[in-house]
Write a protein that holds these residues in place. Structure first.
Motif, short mmCIF file in Angstrom:
data_model
loop_
_atom_site.label_atom_id
_atom_site.label_comp_id
_atom_site.label_asym_id
_atom_site.label_seq_id
_atom_site.Cartn_x
_atom_site.Cartn_y
_atom_site.Cartn_z
N ILE A 1 -1.48 -1.81 -4.45
CA ILE A 1 -2.95 -1.67 -4.49
C ILE A 1 -3.41 -0.21 -4.53
O ILE A 1 -4.59 0.07 -4.43
N ALA B 1 3.20 10.21 13.20
CA ALA B 1 4.40 10.43 12.38
C ALA B 1 4.50 11.84 11.79
O ALA B 1 3.98 12.81 12.34
N ALA C 1 0.89 -1.18 0.00
CA ALA C 1 0.00 0.00 0.00
C ALA C 1 0.91 1.22 0.00
O ALA C 1 1.49 1.55 -1.04
N GLY C 2 1.11 1.87 1.15
CA GLY C 2 2.01 3.02 1.20
C GLY C 2 3.47 2.63 1.30
O GLY C 2 4.37 3.43 1.03
N LYS D 1 -1.57 9.69 23.33
CA LYS D 1 -0.38 8.89 22.97
C LYS D 1 0.81 9.43 23.73
O LYS D 1 1.03 10.64 23.75
N HIS E 1 -1.42 12.77 15.81
CA HIS E 1 -0.19 12.38 16.51
C HIS E 1 0.60 11.36 15.72
O HIS E 1 1.49 10.69 16.26
C1 LIG Z 1 9.37 7.02 10.15
C2 LIG Z 1 8.11 6.25 10.43
C3 LIG Z 1 7.24 6.73 11.41
C4 LIG Z 1 6.07 6.02 11.71
N1 LIG Z 1 5.25 6.51 12.68
C5 LIG Z 1 4.09 5.85 12.97
C6 LIG Z 1 3.22 6.37 13.96
O1 LIG Z 1 3.41 7.44 14.54
N2 LIG Z 1 2.11 5.64 14.26
C7 LIG Z 1 1.83 4.45 13.63
O2 LIG Z 1 0.81 3.82 13.93
N3 LIG Z 1 2.64 3.96 12.67
C8 LIG Z 1 3.76 4.63 12.32
N4 LIG Z 1 4.60 4.11 11.35
C9 LIG Z 1 4.26 2.83 10.68
C10 LIG Z 1 3.47 2.99 9.34
O3 LIG Z 1 3.64 4.26 8.76
C11 LIG Z 1 1.96 2.71 9.51
O4 LIG Z 1 1.75 1.44 10.09
C12 LIG Z 1 1.18 2.82 8.19
O5 LIG Z 1 -0.20 2.99 8.44
C13 LIG Z 1 1.36 1.61 7.28
O6 LIG Z 1 0.59 1.81 6.11
P1 LIG Z 1 1.20 1.53 4.66
O7 LIG Z 1 0.13 1.83 3.69
O8 LIG Z 1 2.49 2.26 4.46
O9 LIG Z 1 1.46 -0.03 4.77
P2 LIG Z 1 2.48 -0.95 3.94
O10 LIG Z 1 3.87 -0.74 4.43
O11 LIG Z 1 2.26 -0.82 2.47
O12 LIG Z 1 1.94 -2.38 4.41
C14 LIG Z 1 2.02 -2.80 5.76
C15 LIG Z 1 1.60 -4.27 5.85
O13 LIG Z 1 0.22 -4.42 5.57
C16 LIG Z 1 0.01 -5.22 4.38
N5 LIG Z 1 -1.12 -4.55 3.72
C17 LIG Z 1 -1.23 -3.23 3.45
N6 LIG Z 1 -2.44 -2.95 2.97
C18 LIG Z 1 -3.11 -4.11 2.91
C19 LIG Z 1 -4.43 -4.47 2.50
N7 LIG Z 1 -5.32 -3.56 2.07
N8 LIG Z 1 -4.80 -5.78 2.56
C20 LIG Z 1 -3.93 -6.71 3.01
N9 LIG Z 1 -2.68 -6.43 3.43
C21 LIG Z 1 -2.27 -5.14 3.38
C22 LIG Z 1 1.32 -5.22 3.66
O14 LIG Z 1 1.49 -6.39 2.89
C23 LIG Z 1 2.29 -5.16 4.83
O15 LIG Z 1 2.44 -6.43 5.40
C24 LIG Z 1 5.77 4.81 11.01
C25 LIG Z 1 6.64 4.35 10.00
C26 LIG Z 1 7.80 5.06 9.72
C27 LIG Z 1 8.72 4.54 8.63
#
Ligand SMILES: Cc1cc2nc3c(=O)[nH]c(=O)nc-3n(C[C@H](O)[C@H](O)[C@H](O)COP(=O)(O)OP(=O)(O)OC[C@H]3O[C@@H](n4cnc5c(N)ncnc54)[C@H](O)[C@@H]3O)c2cc1C
Length: 288
Positions: A52, A100, A29-30, A187, A98
């Motif tokens: 996706i 990131a 996703a992201g 948080k 809150h």
């Molecule tokens: C510098 C930094 C700071 C961060 N700070 C925070 C914070 O303050 N709070 C917090 O909660 N998180 C934080 N995170 C973690 C992250 O940003 C979050 O968890 C974010 O919401 C993940 O979403 P994404 O779309 O990037 O997921 P991805 O990295 O694309 O995917 C994450 C996982 O979910 C799976 N996936 C994604 N979408 C689906 C779907 N629709 N169906 C099935 N599987 C799926 C992927 O295969 C993978 O296993 C941080 C990360 C970084 C790098």
């Protein structure tokens, strides 16, 4: 080392479900969890990497008949910018506030936050308070089907959820809270906006005539998964929100929180934080 042999960017849910059915797919996703985890050697990509983000209908919020559907690729920024989230789902909006940095919020999705299943995932605590349901889409027999799982039952352990490899999280559904519902998110981290939570608390209830009802309390980072706090909820349900009730609720928190010691904090510190911050949150509700 990456083992990706094929990159796919489906445009429809049907197409995405077809690819998942064939197997050996990593969903992207992201990428804000996936990429750092891969670089750190904690995750090995499957031969097919399926992005996706172009799947039509997966991004955005729609409210129909009192049910809010949040598409899986809705970003944290989308949620933060939503007037509906800000005005009606305060705890979720505060969690996004809150969450990131702007860069991570612009890329990170709600579906990714849920599927990553961190005990400290920031949207998970307010979503538990909102009794959210996870909508999973798949094509087991050639036809697109949907399965709905209460979020409370979706988490199994750190990084582990009740999702079959052939299923895609398509959306999160929330019954819009009743009139008079107030909610809040807290948080604590060393640098709350940029750090993963050391502890987090979500609270929601209808507050009328000085009493609480339909009380929902959730904790993050104090157990292997984000959890609801049934003992705290029982201590507050139907009670006048006075000092005695607040003390009883904070005492009950010790029965719900089962923290561990790690690099961020000791279990003792986490318990103290939960107690003190719950007290502060309840006093804030009491004082309007
Ligand atoms: C510098 C930094 C700071 C961060 N700070 C925070 C914070 O303050 N709070 C917090 O909660 N998180 C934080 N995170 C973690 C992250 O940003 C979050 O968890 C974010 O919401 C993940 O979403 P994404 O779309 O990037 O997921 P991805 O990295 O694309 O995917 C994450 C996982 O979910 C799976 N996936 C994604 N979408 C689906 C779907 N629709 N169906 C099935 N599987 C799926 C992927 O295969 C993978 O296993 C941080 C990360 C970084 C790098």
């Amino acid at each position: 080392m990456s083992t990706i042999q094929h990159y796919a960017a489906p445009r429809s849910l049907e197409e995405a479900a077809d690819l998942l059915r064939q197997g050996n797919v990593t969903v992207l996703a992201g990428g804000t969890d996936l990429m750092p985890q891969s670089k750190a050697g904690k995750l090995k990509f499957q031969p097919v990497l399926m992005n996706i983000r172009n799947v039509e209908g997966l991004r955005g919020l729609t409210e129909t008949g009192g049910v809010l559907r949040i598409g899986a690729t809705t970003t944290i920024t989308d949620l933060y910018d939503s007037d509906l989230v800000k005005s009606r789902l305060a705890a979720l909006w505060q969690a996004c506030d809150h969450f990131a940095s702007d860069q991570i919020r612009n890329a990170g999705t709600i579906g990714g936050n849920i599927c990553n299943a961190s005990p400290a995932g920031d949207t998970l605590v307010p979503l538990l308070v909102l009794n959210a349901r996870v909508v999973l889409a798949a094509k087991p027999n050639g036809a697109l089907t949907q399965r709905v799982v209460p979020l409370r039952e979706f988490f199994v352990g750190p990084g582990k959820v009740r999702r079959e490899p052939s299923e895609l999280v398509a959306a999160v559904e929330i019954d819009m809270p009743p009139p008079g519902f107030v909610s809040a998110f807290f948080k604590f981290g060393t640098r709350p906006a940029l750090d993963i939570s050391t502890i987090s608390i979500g609270f929601g209830a209808v507050y009328e005539g000085g009493k609480l009802r339909d009380v929902r309390v959730a904790f993050g980072a104090v157990a292997p998964t984000p959890i609801r706090a049934p003992h705290v909820e029982a201590a507050l349900e139907g009670k006048p929100l006075n000092e005695e009730t607040i003390v009883a609720a904070c005492d009950a928190a010790g029965q719900d929180a089962r923290p561990i010691s790690d690099v961020r904090a000791s279990d003792w510190y986490r318990r103290e934080m939960v107690r003190n911050m719950l007290e502060r949150m309840l006093n804030n509700v009491r004082n309007g």
